[in-house]
Every structure is written in structure tokens, then in C-alpha cells.
Design an enzyme around this catalytic site. Structure first.
Site, PDB file in Angstrom:
ATOM      1  N   ASP A  63       5.617 -13.393  39.475  1.00 36.61           N
ATOM      2  CA  ASP A  63       5.812 -13.267  40.916  1.00 36.61           C
ATOM      3  C   ASP A  63       6.929 -14.161  41.456  1.00 36.61           C
ATOM      4  O   ASP A  63       7.649 -13.783  42.364  1.00 36.61           O
ATOM      5  CB  ASP A  63       4.495 -13.555  41.649  1.00 36.61           C
ATOM      6  CG  ASP A  63       3.475 -12.441  41.421  1.00 36.61           C
ATOM      7  OD1 ASP A  63       3.912 -11.309  41.133  1.00 36.61           O
ATOM      8  OD2 ASP A  63       2.268 -12.708  41.506  1.00 36.61           O
ATOM      9  N   ARG A  84       5.519  -7.497  45.799  1.00 36.87           N
ATOM     10  CA  ARG A  84       6.350  -8.700  45.899  1.00 36.87           C
ATOM     11  C   ARG A  84       7.713  -8.482  46.555  1.00 36.87           C
ATOM     12  O   ARG A  84       8.118  -9.277  47.411  1.00 36.87           O
ATOM     13  CB  ARG A  84       6.533  -9.365  44.519  1.00 36.87           C
ATOM     14  CG  ARG A  84       5.256  -9.962  43.914  1.00 36.87           C
ATOM     15  CD  ARG A  84       4.323 -10.517  44.917  1.00 36.87           C
ATOM     16  NE  ARG A  84       3.213 -11.275  44.360  1.00 36.87           N
ATOM     17  CZ  ARG A  84       1.988 -11.263  44.863  1.00 36.87           C
ATOM     18  NH1 ARG A  84       1.696 -10.517  45.911  1.00 36.87           N
ATOM     19  NH2 ARG A  84       1.046 -12.014  44.336  1.00 36.87           N
ATOM     20  N   ASP A 102      -4.429 -22.650  47.990  1.00 39.25           N
ATOM     21  CA  ASP A 102      -3.096 -23.032  47.504  1.00 39.25           C
ATOM     22  C   ASP A 102      -2.044 -23.023  48.605  1.00 39.25           C
ATOM     23  O   ASP A 102      -1.317 -23.994  48.796  1.00 39.25           O
ATOM     24  CB  ASP A 102      -2.631 -22.078  46.398  1.00 39.25           C
ATOM     25  CG  ASP A 102      -3.294 -22.392  45.069  1.00 39.25           C
ATOM     26  OD1 ASP A 102      -3.819 -23.507  44.902  1.00 39.25           O
ATOM     27  OD2 ASP A 102      -3.279 -21.503  44.189  1.00 39.25           O
ATOM     28  N   SER A 109      -8.526 -15.980  39.850  1.00 37.84           N
ATOM     29  CA  SER A 109      -7.397 -15.844  40.761  1.00 37.84           C
ATOM     30  C   SER A 109      -7.194 -14.351  41.001  1.00 37.84           C
ATOM     31  O   SER A 109      -7.034 -13.576  40.066  1.00 37.84           O
ATOM     32  CB  SER A 109      -6.144 -16.464  40.137  1.00 37.84           C
ATOM     33  OG  SER A 109      -4.986 -15.856  40.660  1.00 37.84           O
TER      34      SER A 109
HETATM   35  N1  ARG Z   1       0.087  -9.795  35.802  1.00 41.57           N
HETATM   36  C1  ARG Z   1       0.225  -9.133  37.073  1.00 41.57           C
HETATM   37  C2  ARG Z   1       1.695  -9.031  37.425  1.00 41.57           C
HETATM   38  O1  ARG Z   1       2.486  -9.776  36.945  1.00 41.57           O
HETATM   39  C3  ARG Z   1      -0.605  -9.775  38.184  1.00 41.57           C
HETATM   40  C4  ARG Z   1      -0.214 -11.164  38.622  1.00 41.57           C
HETATM   41  C5  ARG Z   1      -0.865 -11.736  39.873  1.00 41.57           C
HETATM   42  N2  ARG Z   1      -2.272 -11.850  39.741  1.00 41.57           N
HETATM   43  C6  ARG Z   1      -3.083 -12.786  40.274  1.00 41.57           C
HETATM   44  N3  ARG Z   1      -4.329 -12.688  40.007  1.00 41.57           N
HETATM   45  N4  ARG Z   1      -2.656 -13.762  41.006  1.00 41.57           N
HETATM   46  O2  ARG Z   1       2.076  -8.188  38.194  1.00 41.57           O
END
Ligand code: ARG
Length: 399
Positions: free
Chosen positions: A122, A93, A13, A173
Site C-alpha cells: 500500500d 489505494r 494507528d 488487521s
Molecule cells: N495483500 C493485500 C494487498 O496488498 C491486502 C493488504 C492490506 N490488508 C490489510 N489487512 N491491511 O492488496
């Protein structure tokens, strides 16, 4: 030429994103990759970024900062979103956003870019943080707009000389760091179906865990773990060790329904062995050293803290206000907690603390007790007074 700073993971990506930004915005890309303990080969990521023609690549070992400034506060706050999720992705993040903003300022870039989708949390976490640190910066989220399917991405990658990853057939993912691993997509999107075994990497299935239990003794100082089984240990090593040991015993698998910030319910699967063990032990120690009032109130503060972090408001001043309270409680959270790991189950089986409020002479049913049981009679009379009166009145109303 204008410069855009891209959060780059090395995956398909963000590689497509890198090329797409160069072409669509006619811009130079500065790529940034953080090591937050995801166990990725950062040199290979750097080489890939450079082969795709970035102006410059930043490879940052942020593990220490991640632990001290994000994971430690989460431990002190027993950080769990909706009582389950240790916030592993959520905590990384704001740190990524901070680095993007710092580098954009240093490089005189006009925008930062990320590869988050328009459905998740995110995007919010990164954008709110970047724009709180550096309001002049634009934030680009091309994946929200371009509407490319997986096949179109692969086609774009082929046409632009982007190496196609070997594990393209894997349906998941993944996002991972020292504090945990998140697995999404594929069969996991069906909440009634048990997660397939190939979704997991850090934990064994509990039924395949060793037949003998293992004990870990965690030492806490001012609310954070500083030692394991009688030895002082640096935090990164300590967390990695607990991840390995607890994972080997099948501990830390999480499967729950999560309310995403934007309102979508999703089924989320995680592996967070160390976070599960450390938070459980920390919470247990708090019960020993905090008064009932402190403990009850702190549970509310903890839940609010987790909510802010989950929902992208790391920069919200309330977080610091809550942390001021949390910090003042953590000076008491010193001591040792012994946990027993066995076939997927985690149990605290012992705890001790120089700040312990447990008084053997009060608690014991033996002869040595100093507690005068007769005092309870008057206590019960007064404690139940308003309840008794209200029941008398309720019965009168009925007659
Ligand atoms: N649901 C989790 C959060 O919002 C993980 C999100 C990212 N996960 C991923 N497999 N890309 O913190």
C-alpha cells in the site's frame, strides 16, 4: 503553520499518527476519510478526528467513483493477482491517493501522510500515485520510521487522549471495501494453519451454508453487471446484494500465498464474495462472445493489467494502453449468466448472449447439423504436418 493532509481511517494507528504529526512536524493536520463501502460510521470517524484537533476533516462518499472508475475496469479485466486475489485493497489505494493529492492542492498543504507500514504494497500504491499526480508534494510515512511497538502506541494514545478501541484484543488487521475484505496478522501468519473462524465476517463456513442451492442470473452490458435476476440494478446495490447472497452460501473465501511487490511472500486471506461471482460469470460470458484468439490474448492482457494494479502502477500509461484493448473487446460482452451457489461452491450453469458465437447447428451431434465432418480429414493432415515431420526427423537422429 504548515499543513499536512492525512489519510485517516479512525483506527488506532492513524489516530496515533495524527497526534504524532501535529507534535513532531509542528503542523496542522487535515484529515481525509473515504467511504469506499467499508461500512464504517464516517460521522464517528469525523467526530474522532475533530476531537484530536484537526484543522479540518474531509469525509468523502467515494463509493460511486470507486465502482465506476476502479471496480468496473477490474471486472472488464477479470482482475485477479496471481489468479486468486481480486485486488480489492489494491484498487482503493489510487483513489485514496487521488483524493489526498486533490485536497493537498486545494488546501495548499506541503505534504500528505499515510499509515502504511514499510513491508506492504500500500505504501507503494499511495506514494507512486500521489507523486504522479502532484510531483511537488512530499509523502510522509511515519510508521516506517518511528519503530513504535503496539504497546508503545497504546501508551502514546493514552498520554494524548486518543480513545482506545474496544476490540484491541482482536489480532487481525482488516482492510475492507465494496470489492472485498482482507484479513492479516495473528494466526494467519502461519501458512500451514487453517484460518480460524473468527477471521471471517462476510461469509459463513460452507458446511453451515443452506442445504438448498440458490441461483443468481447476472446481466452484463458492455462488460459490466447491470442487472440481477431480471431486474435492473445500480452497481453499488448490485455488488452489495451479491456480497450478501454469495457470502451466505460460503462463497468467496480466498487463502493463498502471495508475492508482495517488495519481494516478501505472505499468506493472504480474503473474503470477496461478489468479486468471485462476478469475475467468474464475466469470464464465462467472454468465452461465448470472443473468438479463441481474442480470448487467449486477453488472458495475457488481463494478467498484465492485474500485475500493474497490484504493484502500485495505476498511473502507468501501459494500464491505459491495455484498457484500450480491453474496452474494444467489452462492447461484445453483453448477455446473461446464471450461477449456482451451494455450500461454498460456485458454478456457472447457463449463459446467453445476443453476441454469442455459439452455433447450435455446428455444435450439435443431432441430425440437424450443418457441419461437414469429412472436411476434418484434410484439416488434420495439415494441422499435424509440422508435428509429424519433426517426429520423423527426431526418430532418424536416434537411429
Ligand atoms: N495483500 C493485500 C494487498 O496488498 C491486502 C493488504 C492490506 N490488508 C490489510 N489487512 N491491511 O492488496
Amino acid at each position: 503553520m504548515k499543513k499536512i493532509v492525512l489519510a485517516y481511517s479512525g483506527g488506532l494507528d492513524t489516530s496515533v499518527l495524527l497526534k504524532w504529526i501535529q507534535q513532531k512536524y509542528d503542523a496542522e493536520v487535515i484529515s481525509v476519510t473515504l467511504d469506499v463501502g467499508q461500512k464504517e460510521d464516517l460521522d464517528a470517524v469525523q467526530a474522532k478526528a475533530e476531537s484530536l484537533g484537526v484543522l479540518k476533516h474531509y469525509s468523502i462518499d467515494a463509493r460511486e467513483e470507486f465502482v465506476k472508475d476502479y471496480v468496473f475496469p477490474a471486472i472488464k479485466a477479470n482482475g485477479l493477482y496471481q489468479e486468486k486475489y481480486p485486488l480489492s485493497t489494491a484498487l482503493s489505494r489510487p483513489l485514496i491517493a487521488l483524493k489526498l493529492a486533490e485536497i493537498a492542492e486545494r488546501e495548499g498543504a506541503e505534504a500528505v501522510a499515510h499509515g502504511c507500514t514499510g513491508k506492504g504494497n500500500d505504501q507503494v500504491r499511495i506514494e507512486v500515485t500521489v507523486r504522479s499526480i502532484s510531483p511537488r508534494l512530499k509523502v510522509l510515512a511515519p510508521i516506517r520510521e518511528w519503530g513504535m511497538t503496539r504497546d508503545e502506541e497504546i501508551e502514546f494514545a493514552r498520554a494524548n487522549g486518543i480513545p482506545i478501541p474496544a476490540d484491541l484484543d482482536k489480532p487481525y488487521s482488516i482492510d475492507q471495501n465494496l470489492w472485498g475484505r482482507s484479513i492479516e496478522c495473528g494466526l494467519l501468519e502461519h501458512p500451514d494453519v487453517e484460518p480460524p473462524e473468527d477471521a471471517f465476517e462476510w461469509t459463513v463456513p460452507p458446511e453451515k451454508a443452506p442445504d438448498t442451492p440458490q441461483y443468481l442470473t447476472l446481466k452484463f452490458e458492455d462488460g459490466v453487471p447491470t442487472g440481477l435476476n431480471g431486474e435492473e440494478m445500480e452497481p453499488i446495490e448490485l455488488i452489495e446484494t451479491v456480497n450478501n447472497v454469495a457470502g451466505m452460501h460460503g462463497i468467496g473465501r480466498i487463502d493463498h500465498i502471495e508475492d508482495r511487490l517488495i519481494g516478501i511472500k505472505s499468506r493472504e486471506v480474503y473474503e470477496c464474495p461478489a468479486a468471485t461471482v462476478i469475475i467468474e460469470a464475466h469470464k464465462d460470458l467472454e468465452k461465448m462472445v470472443l473468438t479463441r484468439h481474442e480470448y487467449q490474448f486477453k488472458r495475457q492482457v488481463d494478467a498484465q493489467w492485474a500485475f500493474l494494479v497490484y504493484t502500485g502502477l495505476w498511473m502507468e500509461p501501459l494500464r491505459e494502453d491495455l484498457e484500450a484493448f480491453i474496452e474494444s473487446t467489452q462492447t461484445k460482452v453483453n448477455g446473461e449468466v446464471k450461477v449456482k451457489l451451494f455450500k461454498g461452491s460456485l458454478r456457472v450453469v447457463g449463459r446467453s448472449s445476443p453476441r454469442s458465437l455459439y452455433d447450435f447447428k455446428l455444435a450439435t451431434y443431432d441430425r440437424e447439423t450443418t457441419f461437414d465432418q469429412k472436411l476434418s480429414e484434410g484439416f488434420i493432415e495439415l494441422w499435424g504436418l509440422p508435428t509429424r515431420i519433426s517426429n520423423i526427423i527426431k526418430r532418424k537422429g536416434k537411429s
